[in-house]
Design a protein around this motif. Structure first.
Motif, PDB file in Angstrom:
ATOM      1  N   GLN A 135     -33.419  93.700 103.567  1.00 40.51           N
ATOM      2  CA  GLN A 135     -32.931  94.047 104.196  1.00 40.51           C
ATOM      3  C   GLN A 135     -32.278  93.625 105.144  1.00 40.51           C
ATOM      4  O   GLN A 135     -32.380  92.314 105.619  1.00 40.51           O
ATOM      5  N   GLU A 136     -31.114  93.993 104.619  1.00 33.54           N
ATOM      6  CA  GLU A 136     -29.787  93.293 105.911  1.00 33.54           C
ATOM      7  C   GLU A 136     -28.639  94.073 106.630  1.00 33.54           C
ATOM      8  O   GLU A 136     -28.855  95.179 106.626  1.00 33.54           O
ATOM      9  N   PRO A 137     -28.095  93.276 108.067  1.00 33.00           N
ATOM     10  CA  PRO A 137     -27.524  94.196 108.345  1.00 33.00           C
ATOM     11  C   PRO A 137     -26.347  94.103 107.334  1.00 33.00           C
ATOM     12  O   PRO A 137     -25.875  93.863 106.601  1.00 33.00           O
ATOM     13  N   VAL A 138     -24.692  95.882 107.869  1.00 28.50           N
ATOM     14  CA  VAL A 138     -24.129  95.521 107.088  1.00 28.50           C
ATOM     15  C   VAL A 138     -23.181  96.530 106.832  1.00 28.50           C
ATOM     16  O   VAL A 138     -23.455  97.357 108.221  1.00 28.50           O
ATOM     17  N   GLN A 139     -22.006  96.353 106.879  1.00 29.51           N
ATOM     18  CA  GLN A 139     -20.426  97.245 107.770  1.00 29.51           C
ATOM     19  C   GLN A 139     -20.809  97.942 106.633  1.00 29.51           C
ATOM     20  O   GLN A 139     -20.237  97.862 105.469  1.00 29.51           O
ATOM     21  N   CYS A 140     -20.324  99.570 107.587  1.00 29.10           N
ATOM     22  CA  CYS A 140     -20.283 100.916 106.534  1.00 29.10           C
ATOM     23  C   CYS A 140     -19.926 101.825 107.593  1.00 29.10           C
ATOM     24  O   CYS A 140     -19.815 101.679 108.497  1.00 29.10           O
ATOM     25  N   ALA A 141     -19.402 102.336 106.644  1.00 26.99           N
ATOM     26  CA  ALA A 141     -18.952 104.028 107.320  1.00 26.99           C
ATOM     27  C   ALA A 141     -20.255 104.763 108.284  1.00 26.99           C
ATOM     28  O   ALA A 141     -21.472 104.838 107.811  1.00 26.99           O
ATOM     29  N   THR A 142     -20.129 105.757 108.781  1.00 25.39           N
ATOM     30  CA  THR A 142     -21.216 106.707 109.644  1.00 25.39           C
ATOM     31  C   THR A 142     -21.485 107.256 108.460  1.00 25.39           C
ATOM     32  O   THR A 142     -20.703 108.014 107.431  1.00 25.39           O
ATOM     33  N   GLY A 143     -22.485 107.661 108.604  1.00 27.17           N
ATOM     34  CA  GLY A 143     -23.446 108.359 107.551  1.00 27.17           C
ATOM     35  C   GLY A 143     -24.687 107.846 106.575  1.00 27.17           C
ATOM     36  O   GLY A 143     -25.002 106.849 107.501  1.00 27.17           O
ATOM     37  N   SER A 144     -24.819 108.256 105.467  1.00 31.63           N
ATOM     38  CA  SER A 144     -25.149 107.470 104.151  1.00 31.63           C
ATOM     39  C   SER A 144     -25.392 107.938 102.978  1.00 31.63           C
ATOM     40  O   SER A 144     -24.375 108.370 102.787  1.00 31.63           O
ATOM     41  N   GLN A 145     -25.493 106.482 102.011  1.00 33.83           N
ATOM     42  CA  GLN A 145     -24.863 106.045 101.256  1.00 33.83           C
ATOM     43  C   GLN A 145     -26.210 105.907 100.127  1.00 33.83           C
ATOM     44  O   GLN A 145     -27.163 104.594 100.085  1.00 33.83           O
ATOM     45  N   PHE A 146     -26.594 106.442  99.315  1.00 34.06           N
ATOM     46  CA  PHE A 146     -27.091 106.287  98.561  1.00 34.06           C
ATOM     47  C   PHE A 146     -26.942 106.358  97.439  1.00 34.06           C
ATOM     48  O   PHE A 146     -25.949 106.871  96.509  1.00 34.06           O
ATOM     49  N   ILE A 147     -27.978 104.532  96.164  1.00 35.19           N
ATOM     50  CA  ILE A 147     -27.627 104.441  94.689  1.00 35.19           C
ATOM     51  C   ILE A 147     -28.618 104.426  94.541  1.00 35.19           C
ATOM     52  O   ILE A 147     -29.765 103.633  94.998  1.00 35.19           O
ATOM     53  N   ILE A 148     -28.438 105.273  93.683  1.00 29.89           N
ATOM     54  CA  ILE A 148     -29.697 105.425  92.555  1.00 29.89           C
ATOM     55  C   ILE A 148     -29.893 105.260  91.135  1.00 29.89           C
ATOM     56  O   ILE A 148     -28.606 105.576  90.297  1.00 29.89           O
ATOM     57  N   LYS A 149     -29.959 103.774  91.016  1.00 36.39           N
ATOM     58  CA  LYS A 149     -29.893 103.066  89.002  1.00 36.39           C
ATOM     59  C   LYS A 149     -31.452 103.950  88.445  1.00 36.39           C
ATOM     60  O   LYS A 149     -32.619 102.686  88.728  1.00 36.39           O
ATOM     61  N   ASN A 150     -30.967 103.693  87.024  1.00 37.31           N
ATOM     62  CA  ASN A 150     -31.994 103.202  85.964  1.00 37.31           C
ATOM     63  C   ASN A 150     -33.479 104.384  86.076  1.00 37.31           C
ATOM     64  O   ASN A 150     -34.267 103.157  86.957  1.00 37.31           O
ATOM     65  N   LEU A 151     -33.033 105.223  86.564  1.00 38.99           N
ATOM     66  CA  LEU A 151     -33.810 106.062  86.916  1.00 38.99           C
ATOM     67  C   LEU A 151     -35.309 106.283  85.618  1.00 38.99           C
ATOM     68  O   LEU A 151     -35.415 106.364  84.364  1.00 38.99           O
ATOM     69  N   PHE A 152     -36.517 106.099  86.059  1.00 40.10           N
ATOM     70  CA  PHE A 152     -37.803 106.432  85.612  1.00 40.10           C
ATOM     71  C   PHE A 152     -37.770 104.935  84.455  1.00 40.10           C
ATOM     72  O   PHE A 152     -38.431 104.600  83.741  1.00 40.10           O
ATOM     73  N   TYR A 153     -37.053 103.876  85.223  1.00 35.60           N
ATOM     74  CA  TYR A 153     -36.422 102.451  84.071  1.00 35.60           C
ATOM     75  C   TYR A 153     -38.372 101.947  84.243  1.00 35.60           C
ATOM     76  O   TYR A 153     -38.989 101.661  82.995  1.00 35.60           O
ATOM     77  N   ASN A 154     -39.389 102.079  84.867  1.00 30.97           N
ATOM     78  CA  ASN A 154     -40.851 101.192  85.192  1.00 30.97           C
ATOM     79  C   ASN A 154     -42.395 102.927  84.597  1.00 30.97           C
ATOM     80  O   ASN A 154     -43.341 102.446  84.561  1.00 30.97           O
ATOM     81  N   VAL A 155     -41.593 103.797  83.832  1.00 37.18           N
ATOM     82  CA  VAL A 155     -42.605 105.029  83.835  1.00 37.18           C
ATOM     83  C   VAL A 155     -41.588 105.111  82.505  1.00 37.18           C
ATOM     84  O   VAL A 155     -41.255 106.288  82.093  1.00 37.18           O
ATOM     85  N   PRO A 156     -41.183 104.265  81.380  1.00 39.62           N
ATOM     86  CA  PRO A 156     -41.026 104.716  80.135  1.00 39.62           C
ATOM     87  C   PRO A 156     -41.393 106.083  79.504  1.00 39.62           C
ATOM     88  O   PRO A 156     -40.227 106.162  78.550  1.00 39.62           O
ATOM     89  N   ALA A 157     -42.543 106.406  79.383  1.00 36.61           N
ATOM     90  CA  ALA A 157     -42.824 107.585  78.558  1.00 36.61           C
ATOM     91  C   ALA A 157     -42.033 108.825  79.629  1.00 36.61           C
ATOM     92  O   ALA A 157     -41.721 109.744  78.815  1.00 36.61           O
ATOM     93  N   ARG A 158     -41.487 109.169  80.538  1.00 35.82           N
ATOM     94  CA  ARG A 158     -41.351 109.938  81.152  1.00 35.82           C
ATOM     95  C   ARG A 158     -39.587 109.906  81.155  1.00 35.82           C
ATOM     96  O   ARG A 158     -39.612 110.655  80.735  1.00 35.82           O
ATOM     97  N   ARG A 159     -38.892 108.533  81.141  1.00 37.69           N
ATOM     98  CA  ARG A 159     -37.515 108.786  80.546  1.00 37.69           C
ATOM     99  C   ARG A 159     -37.840 108.703  79.153  1.00 37.69           C
ATOM    100  O   ARG A 159     -36.496 109.554  78.547  1.00 37.69           O
ATOM    101  N   ARG A 160     -38.068 108.991  78.510  1.00 38.58           N
ATOM    102  CA  ARG A 160     -38.384 108.812  76.941  1.00 38.58           C
ATOM    103  C   ARG A 160     -37.967 111.069  76.252  1.00 38.58           C
ATOM    104  O   ARG A 160     -38.149 111.271  76.054  1.00 38.58           O
ATOM    105  N   PHE A 161     -39.331 111.809  78.170  1.00 44.99           N
ATOM    106  CA  PHE A 161     -38.478 112.873  77.837  1.00 44.99           C
ATOM    107  C   PHE A 161     -38.146 114.019  78.279  1.00 44.99           C
ATOM    108  O   PHE A 161     -37.755 114.677  78.315  1.00 44.99           O
ATOM    109  N   LEU A 162     -36.104 112.605  78.672  1.00 41.20           N
ATOM    110  CA  LEU A 162     -35.926 113.343  79.341  1.00 41.20           C
ATOM    111  C   LEU A 162     -34.556 113.557  78.154  1.00 41.20           C
ATOM    112  O   LEU A 162     -34.813 113.811  77.268  1.00 41.20           O
ATOM    113  N   LYS A 163     -34.459 114.978  78.580  1.00 41.67           N
ATOM    114  CA  LYS A 163     -33.319 115.371  77.372  1.00 41.67           C
ATOM    115  C   LYS A 163     -32.271 114.934  76.855  1.00 41.67           C
ATOM    116  O   LYS A 163     -31.432 113.893  77.532  1.00 41.67           O
ATOM    117  N   LYS A 164     -31.272 114.714  76.263  1.00 45.63           N
ATOM    118  CA  LYS A 164     -29.796 114.189  76.031  1.00 45.63           C
ATOM    119  C   LYS A 164     -28.974 114.866  77.409  1.00 45.63           C
ATOM    120  O   LYS A 164     -29.160 116.064  78.048  1.00 45.63           O
TER     121      LYS A 164
END
Length: 631
Positions: A135-164
């Motif tokens: 957690q650190e200060p940063v220069q960015c635009a007003t508002g919010s920017q969310f970046i979500i990477k590798n969904l269900f990376y720590n729940v492999p069973a859930r990731r396998r159930f995702l469709k094509k």
């Protein structure tokens, strides 16, 4: 004995909550877009990669968050929307439970950059599996920017159930459309794998619908507007002739929140009663505004199921509102009492004595005289003269010209055409032999087929009375024809003299492009004309019962909710969908020749007993059962 009841760690509790709130990548996009709307954003951009499995990025220009708020937002049940239980019945925002960000952070790697307008620096937070990494200060635009990477990376069973990817992308588009339609005052865009799918400017409801669903939708909308003390209804419904068999263009919103409500859907379909083609559903975009106190949006984790306090009254108001709109645009029978030529209803005056009407009668009229005249006309008499009892005898000598007085024996011999007809009759077999599913040799007499209720074909066989479902039988015949074409690698097709244009929205365009090669293998050739239109260049040969538009719509309907992963299964499902749409309908009378041909083609199939979907085609009432019924 030691205690066995223990409190779950926060990380585990968040993963359990994520199972309810975050079901797939589309759920993440829904939650983040709704949070951006609640933050007062006027621009929202969504970027995905590999259907959101690898990357989801949501950028908005909303109010942003301070450093402490940004950190607290990832704690479970941390929210700015409610303070006590009664606030649940006064909600005007999308999110309120404080579970979304905590659930997302529990099953993905999350980065957040956010800044308020009054702050010089923002804050950058990195969380992985509910653990704060930095957690650190940063220069960015007003508002919010969310970046979500590798969904269900720590729940492999859930990731396998995702469709094509194509299936998950369809769900992402569905969630994006729901949020975008509810907020036409917010500019929104969706980019997938660096390809722009939507770029929606700020506008009103109709402009947002047209920009999202395609230009063809603009001429198919009917406005509805009703304002009562209980509920306010606005939006648009589609014209009956534009109704399609595909789902996807049906939207209900209550207080700008998307909802699914089968009961209100039935109210809408009831308003269209008797003016829709069978098995079609009109498009609708309906917005309901009610007092938050009479609606409960907290009965489902995803908040898509809603409970009203007085559903019956809302059903009646909605039904009447749609009927009124359809009547105003002359789309259903109605009586217009505001026209200039009003019906005059006489008002009786005081001391008025009604008089019996005078009826003029011709006492000399003879109805039989007309019959005599018609008889004379039809048998050679003049049409204008009176009946004559004396028949005309001119030319009677010529009646027997061509007849000899003493006939020869050759006069009674049959002609060549008669002899050839008799020989053909002798050569035709009296019965034809078929092989039933159980290996039993059965026979059905030629021209001994009966149609019951224009739905079933009845014929006698050795074992008893055979009953055949005509639609399922034809569906099996068409399906096996397609499967033979697949084994050959190509299907017989019929070129269109004038290519038919099929307009579709961005969602359906992507699906058609995905299936285009498989459709071509089965004989349906499509070519994209522009961003919203396809040309039908050829159709499978032998499909006379269905248009190209109905065929493509039916395939899209099956694939919008279908989950198919193997290429071979995709072709088989397309073949099954095309066969189901192209089969002869019920309530269609068949001639003896058509029933006989259908019978022969069915028992030439490899599996004549069942339709491609596994439903029975043939049922036999055996001889013992028949004897028992008459004993």
């Amino acid at each position: 004995m030691s205690n066995i009841i223990q409190l779950l760690p926060d990380s585990v509790a968040n993963q359990i909550a994520a199972g309810e709130v975050i079901q797939r990548p589309a759920s993440v996009i829904k939650e983040l877009m709704e949070n951006a709307v609640d933050a007062g954003a006027t621009e929202i951009q969504v970027v995905t990669s590999e259907a959101g499995k690898n990357l989801i990025q949501v950028v908005d220009n909303g109010s942003g968050m301070a450093e402490t708020d940004a950190r607290m937002a990832f704690e479970r049940h941390a929210t700015s929307k409610i303070r006590e239980a009664k606030d649940l019945f006064e909600l005007t925002t999308m999110g309120f439970r404080g579970e979304a960000l905590a659930s997302i952070a529990a099953i993905a790697q999350v980065e957040l950059k956010t800044r308020r307008k009054e702050d010089e620096l923002g804050v950058h937070i990195c969380i992985s599996g509910s653990e704060v990494e930095s957690q650190e200060p940063v220069q960015c635009a007003t508002g919010s920017q969310f970046i979500i990477k590798n969904l269900f990376y720590n729940v492999p069973a859930r990731r396998r159930f995702l469709k094509k990817n194509s299936t998950e992308l369809r769900h992402i588009i569905n969630e994006f459309q729901r949020v975008a339609l509810a907020n036409p005052g917010v500019a929104m865009s969706l980019i997938h794998n660096s390809v722009p799918l939507f770029n929606l400017p700020v506008g009103n409801i109709k402009q947002r619908i047209v920009n999202m669903m395609g230009k063809q939708m603009g001429n198919q909308l009917i406005p509805i507007e009703t304002d009562t003390s209980m509920i306010k209804i606005s939006g648009y419904v589609g014209k009956p002739e534009s109704a399609r068999k595909t789902l996807g263009d049906q939207f209900f919103f209550v207080n700008n929140r998307y909802m699914r409500h089968p009961y209100l859907h039935k109210a809408l379909m009831d308003a269209y009663d008797n003016i829709l083609m069978p098995e079609t559903i009109p498009a609708y975009f309906i917005f309901l505004e009610v007092d938050p106190e009479i609606v409960d949006v907290n009965i489902h984790p995803t908040k898509t199921e809603i409970k009203f306090e007085n559903e019956r009254a809302i059903w009646q108001i909605l039904n009447a509102s749609i009927r009124e709109s359809l009547g105003k645009f002359n789309l259903m029978p109605s009586i217009d009492f505001d026209t200039a030529d009003q019906i005059e209803i006489p008002v009786p005056q005081k001391d008025f004595v009604p008089q019996a009407p005078n009826v003029e009668v011709n006492p000399f009229y003879n109805p039989f005289e007309e019959e005599k005249k018609r008889a004379v006309t039809s048998y050679g008499g003049s049409s204008g003269g009176s009946f004559s009892a004396t028949p005309k005898t001119e030319g009677w000598e010529n009646l027997y010209d061509g007849f000899s007085t003493n006939p020869s024996p050759s006069d009674f011999e049959p002609s060549e055409s008669e002899m050839s007809f008799e020989s053909e009759q002798e050569q035709q077999p009296v019965q034809q032999t078929i092989l039933s599913s159980g290996g039993e040799e059965s026979s059905a007499s030629n021209n001994h087929f009966f149609q019951l209720k224009n739905r079933y074909i009845l014929t006698s066989v050795k074992s008893g009375l055979m009953m055949i479902d005509q639609r399922r039988a034809h569906e099996r015949i068409i399906f096996e024809g397609f499967m033979q074409a697949l084994s050959r690698g190509a299907s017989l097709s019929q070129k269109m003299l004038f290519p038919e244009e099929l307009p579709y929205g961005p969602h359906e365009v992507g699906m058609i492009n995905e299936l285009k090669e498989d459709l071509l293998t089965l004989g349906l050739e499509l070519e994209q004309k522009d961003d919203e239109t396809f040309l039908v260049l050829s159709t499978p040969a032998g499909l006379e019962n269905i248009s190209a538009a109905q065929l493509v719509d039916g395939i899209l309907t099956d694939f919008k909710d279908g989950e198919v992963d193997v290429d071979k299964e995709v072709c088989e499902q397309i073949a099954s969908s095309m066969a189901k749409r192209a089969a002869i309908p019920y309530n269609k009378g068949l001639s003896q020749m058509e029933m006989s041909e259908l019978f022969d083609q069915l028992f030439a199939c490899s599996i004549p007993n069942f339709s491609p979907s596994g439903k029975p085609i043939i049922s036999i009432l055996d001889n013992d059962e028949l004897t028992k019924r008459f004993s």
